[in-house]
Design an enzyme around this catalytic site. Sequence first.
Site, PDB file in Angstrom:
ATOM      1  N   GLY A 141       0.831  -1.213   0.000  1.00  0.00           N
ATOM      2  CA  GLY A 141       0.000   0.000   0.000  1.00  0.00           C
ATOM      3  C   GLY A 141       0.852   1.244   0.000  1.00  0.00           C
ATOM      4  O   GLY A 141       2.069   1.175  -0.215  1.00  0.00           O
ATOM      5  N   ASN A 142       0.224   2.372   0.196  1.00  0.00           N
ATOM      6  CA  ASN A 142       0.982   3.622   0.305  1.00  0.00           C
ATOM      7  C   ASN A 142       0.318   4.520   1.339  1.00  0.00           C
ATOM      8  O   ASN A 142      -0.731   4.188   1.877  1.00  0.00           O
ATOM      9  CB  ASN A 142       1.107   4.299  -1.065  1.00  0.00           C
ATOM     10  CG  ASN A 142      -0.242   4.662  -1.642  1.00  0.00           C
ATOM     11  OD1 ASN A 142      -0.957   5.493  -1.100  1.00  0.00           O
ATOM     12  ND2 ASN A 142      -0.613   4.002  -2.738  1.00  0.00           N
ATOM     13  N   ARG A 143       0.932   5.675   1.597  1.00  0.00           N
ATOM     14  CA  ARG A 143       0.511   6.493   2.734  1.00  0.00           C
ATOM     15  C   ARG A 143      -0.530   7.559   2.386  1.00  0.00           C
ATOM     16  O   ARG A 143      -0.793   8.457   3.181  1.00  0.00           O
ATOM     17  CB  ARG A 143       1.745   7.146   3.355  1.00  0.00           C
ATOM     18  CG  ARG A 143       2.651   6.135   4.029  1.00  0.00           C
ATOM     19  CD  ARG A 143       4.047   6.676   4.194  1.00  0.00           C
ATOM     20  NE  ARG A 143       4.101   7.848   5.035  1.00  0.00           N
ATOM     21  CZ  ARG A 143       4.197   7.834   6.359  1.00  0.00           C
ATOM     22  NH1 ARG A 143       4.282   6.683   6.983  1.00  0.00           N
ATOM     23  NH2 ARG A 143       4.229   8.937   7.053  1.00  0.00           N
ATOM     24  N   SER A 144      -1.130   7.476   1.209  1.00  0.00           N
ATOM     25  CA  SER A 144      -2.109   8.504   0.850  1.00  0.00           C
ATOM     26  C   SER A 144      -3.361   8.380   1.718  1.00  0.00           C
ATOM     27  O   SER A 144      -3.937   7.302   1.855  1.00  0.00           O
ATOM     28  CB  SER A 144      -2.499   8.351  -0.622  1.00  0.00           C
ATOM     29  OG  SER A 144      -3.501   9.283  -0.932  1.00  0.00           O
TER      30      SER A 144
END
Length: 402
Positions: free
Chosen positions: A210-213
Amino acid sequence: MSEPKPKVVLGVSGGIAAYKACELLRRLTESGHDVRVVPTASALHFVGAATWSALSGNPVSDQVWEDVHEVPHVRIGQAADLVVVAPCTADMLAKAAHGLADDLLTNTLLTARCPVVFAPAMHTEMWEHPATRENVATLRRRGAVVIEPAVGRLTGVDTGKGRLPDPAEIFEVCRRVLARGAAEPDLAGRHVVVSAGGTREPLDPVRYLGNRSSGKQGYALARTAAARGARVTLVEANTGMPDPAGVDVVRVGTALQLREAVLKAAADADVVVMAAAVADFRPAAYAEGKIKKREGEEPAPVALVRNPDVLAELSADRARPGQVVVGFAAETDDVLANGRDKLRRKGCDLLVVNEVGERRTFGSEENEAVVLGSDGTETPVPHGPKEDLADTVWDLVVPRLP
Ligand SMILES: Cc1cc2nc3c(=O)[nH]c(=O)nc-3n(C[C@H](O)[C@H](O)[C@H](O)COP(=O)(O)O)c2cc1C
């Protein structure tokens, strides 16, 4: 001397959701607005005048025959900085569209020269009836902001489109409309697609890349577009945030799902803003069972494959002539040079470039960016709320629309 409080008229018509207007009233008064509640006679069957009067601190009447010496049927509308009708019945939409004036609220709607927001709530059949559709179109054409109802439980056992959006979200629309003052809803009649959040690329049933958005910038874009009169489709990935008022929300998980939802919504869109952080890569294989930790064994490396580049695809293959495509780029170094390069490679019209760092971008309420245009323009947006950056994006989009 302190600034005078903005004057808001809260019109309440006779729908079951009238009780939710109490929360909207609370939010408006607590955030420093002087609120005059104008219910209809039907609304008073649901919530009494005593409640409106006590919560607003102002007198309450539904008709023009009280305090006649103050000419309330004219004065209340003339003095208002914003009129919001929530809930707005099918009947009230019809009256407003046709200019009837048979009670205090309808008179107020005719005398108001300030922005007007309608938050309709009714059964799906009433909302979809051609008469209501035409009334909504008429009001939008005249510059009113008509918030799309939410989908969910209606009066009784029915569910469908027609539910009053969350009062907290209607409040956000009011706040944005008030902040824009007398500015026209310049996205009225436009369909805007915004993607928000971060995709998750599954590795096995319990793990993902995933990512931190957080999705906050995309939500700010959706909210501000709705407040500027647009029909908004928000394609959200894993944000966990409540639906903004008046926005059609499509939930997705992975980059491939996001691509499919965005391309579908973009088919009749005037603008597509790709604010979501879409994973560039996904695991090449998905393990049907949880990948086990085995004693004495190193884990197998994770092979990745490329995901499709949705922004480049949208830009290269516009679904409609003149469709405006906006991208986002979060960079850690050489921010502007990388941004200009990305704008060229992707082929979009505008690219919002921001530097990833503390207090900025991921998860923060604030942002700071430069908006690059394919025509060579550069618009710096100083550090501030994500909604301000969102409004700057719309300010740059509007003159590019055919
Ligand atoms: C229990 C009940 C719930 C109602 N809910 C709604 C509603 O959610 N939306 C709507 O348009 N009309 C609703 N109505 C019908 C309106 O109250 C009716 O059309 C009324 O004339 C509206 O008057 P007004 O627009 O002056 O407030 C409801 C009526 C009843 C009895």
